[in-house]
Motif scaffolding. Structure first.
Motif, short mmCIF file in Angstrom:
data_model
loop_
_atom_site.label_atom_id
_atom_site.label_comp_id
_atom_site.label_asym_id
_atom_site.label_seq_id
_atom_site.Cartn_x
_atom_site.Cartn_y
_atom_site.Cartn_z
N VAL A 166 45.49 -1.53 79.27
CA VAL A 166 46.58 -2.34 78.40
C VAL A 166 46.15 -3.09 77.27
N ARG A 167 45.08 -3.95 77.65
CA ARG A 167 44.63 -4.72 76.51
C ARG A 167 44.11 -3.62 75.14
N THR A 168 43.68 -2.61 75.37
CA THR A 168 43.28 -1.59 74.44
C THR A 168 44.31 -1.19 73.67
N ALA A 169 45.53 -0.82 74.39
CA ALA A 169 46.93 -0.47 73.81
C ALA A 169 47.32 -1.41 72.94
N VAL A 170 47.29 -2.87 73.50
CA VAL A 170 47.73 -3.87 72.66
C VAL A 170 46.97 -4.09 71.42
N GLU A 171 45.84 -3.88 71.52
CA GLU A 171 44.98 -3.88 70.28
C GLU A 171 45.26 -2.92 69.36
N ARG A 172 45.62 -1.72 69.82
CA ARG A 172 46.14 -0.67 68.79
C ARG A 172 47.38 -0.78 68.21
N ALA A 173 48.07 -1.38 68.96
CA ALA A 173 49.74 -1.82 68.68
C ALA A 173 49.34 -3.12 67.40
N GLN A 174 48.44 -3.84 67.51
CA GLN A 174 48.32 -5.08 66.55
C GLN A 174 47.78 -4.34 65.15
N ALA A 175 46.68 -3.34 65.52
CA ALA A 175 46.40 -3.02 64.23
C ALA A 175 47.29 -2.12 63.47
N LEU A 176 48.37 -1.52 64.07
CA LEU A 176 49.56 -0.99 63.31
C LEU A 176 50.74 -1.87 62.71
N GLY A 177 50.54 -3.15 63.09
CA GLY A 177 51.42 -3.95 62.77
C GLY A 177 52.92 -4.13 63.70
N HIS A 178 52.56 -3.56 65.10
CA HIS A 178 53.72 -3.69 65.78
C HIS A 178 53.65 -4.74 66.61
N VAL A 179 52.34 -5.43 66.67
CA VAL A 179 52.32 -6.60 67.65
C VAL A 179 51.80 -8.08 66.96
N SER A 180 52.49 -9.05 66.98
CA SER A 180 51.95 -9.94 66.16
C SER A 180 50.44 -10.35 66.22
N ALA A 181 49.66 -10.36 65.21
CA ALA A 181 48.32 -10.71 65.17
C ALA A 181 47.92 -12.07 65.72
N HIS A 182 48.88 -12.72 65.96
CA HIS A 182 48.42 -14.11 66.31
C HIS A 182 48.47 -14.24 67.92
N LEU A 183 48.77 -13.44 68.48
CA LEU A 183 48.66 -13.25 70.06
C LEU A 183 47.43 -12.77 70.47
N ASP A 184 46.97 -13.13 71.67
CA ASP A 184 45.90 -12.71 72.44
C ASP A 184 45.99 -11.63 73.12
N PRO A 185 45.33 -10.54 72.71
CA PRO A 185 45.63 -9.25 73.60
C PRO A 185 45.44 -9.40 75.12
N GLN A 186 44.41 -10.15 75.30
CA GLN A 186 43.98 -10.49 76.81
C GLN A 186 45.20 -11.07 77.55
N VAL A 187 45.78 -12.18 76.94
CA VAL A 187 46.82 -12.76 77.49
C VAL A 187 47.99 -11.95 77.58
N ILE A 188 48.33 -11.13 76.62
CA ILE A 188 49.47 -9.98 76.87
C ILE A 188 49.15 -9.12 77.90
N ALA A 189 48.07 -8.55 78.07
CA ALA A 189 47.58 -7.68 79.10
C ALA A 189 47.99 -8.20 80.47
N MET A 190 47.28 -9.39 80.77
CA MET A 190 47.41 -10.27 81.90
C MET A 190 49.09 -10.43 82.41
N SER A 191 49.69 -10.75 81.31
CA SER A 191 51.16 -11.19 81.37
C SER A 191 51.95 -9.85 81.85
N TYR A 192 51.46 -8.79 81.00
CA TYR A 192 52.13 -7.63 81.39
C TYR A 192 51.91 -7.18 82.69
N GLN A 193 50.68 -7.14 83.38
CA GLN A 193 50.43 -6.92 84.66
C GLN A 193 51.30 -7.85 85.56
N ALA A 194 51.38 -9.36 85.20
CA ALA A 194 51.88 -10.08 86.05
C ALA A 194 53.46 -9.72 86.38
N MET A 195 53.99 -9.45 85.18
CA MET A 195 55.47 -9.34 85.35
C MET A 195 55.65 -7.99 86.27
#
Length: 210
Positions: free
Chosen positions: A139-168
């Motif tokens: 999930v973290r790798t997918a988020v990092e790819r999305a950030q590189a494409l400008g689909h996810v804010s670069a200010h957000l931490d990919p690890q936190v996003i991955a943890m939050s996604y799993q928790a949800m």
């Protein structure tokens, strides 16, 4: 020789079927290998012929019905689709399997509600941790790819996003497993994913200043 191999495979499958049913009824720590053998119509020796202990049998049962979350995460690797769209698609596939496939739901329920990490089941904990870490990294790798494409804010931490996604997702599934009549897992899951992913595109709010 071929018949012997077929018989051995049949015996192994019978033991896994029995383990799945008895674990679901009694819980993993309260189930003995003797009880599994009896439920399968076999001897305890047959269990030890195929599995060295309960943890190995449990992990084989889990591997036979691959974790929907693990499968979903693996499909994120090297996919040509937009990362966020693929994250949603794979999550929806996993939720649909859990909601509508009886074996997947039963095995997932055993893994989340019927196992204690004690004594001879520490090997189960290690396997669960391995799956959890693998999913989180995918999930973290997918988020990092999305950030590189400008689909996810670069200010957000990919690890936190991955943890939050799993928790949800884990929270939704565990709540639903406790009370399947409380809400529709697939419908609620899709709405939750849309809310979560919509927030990834927003810049964080600046803290208030005096």
């Amino acid at each position: 020789m071929r018949r012997t191999k077929e018989d051995a495979q049949h015996t192994r499958e019978a033991l896994l079927d029995a383990a799945e049913l008895v674990f679901a009824q009694r819980g993993v720590s309260r189930t003995s290998l003797q009880e599994i053998a009896k439920a399968a119509g076999l001897t305890r020796g047959a269990v030890y012929w195929h599995f060295k202990d309960k943890a190995e049998l449990f992990n084989a049962m889990m591997a036979r019905t691959a974790s929907p979350m693990e499968e979903a995460a693996q499909t994120l690797v090297d996919t040509p689709l937009p990362p966020l769209a693929e994250l949603k698609r794979t999550a929806m596939d996993a939720l649909t399997r859990i909601a509508h496939d009886p074996r997947t739901r039963r095995v997932f329920g055993i893994a989340t509600q019927k196992v204690e990490y004690v004594d001879d089941l520490m090997g189960v904990r290690e396997r669960h941790l391995e799956i959890h870490q693998t999913c989180q990294q995918c999930v973290r790798t997918a988020v990092e790819r999305a950030q590189a494409l400008g689909h996810v804010s670069a200010h957000l931490d990919p690890q936190v996003i991955a943890m939050s996604y799993q928790a949800m997702l884990n929270g939704l599934i565990n709540h639903w497993m406790l009370d399947p009549d409380a809400f529709d897992l697939v419908t609620c899951g899709e709405q939750s994913l849309d809310l979560f992913m919509g927030g990834l595109k927003q810049l964080p709010v600046a803290p208030a200043t005096d």
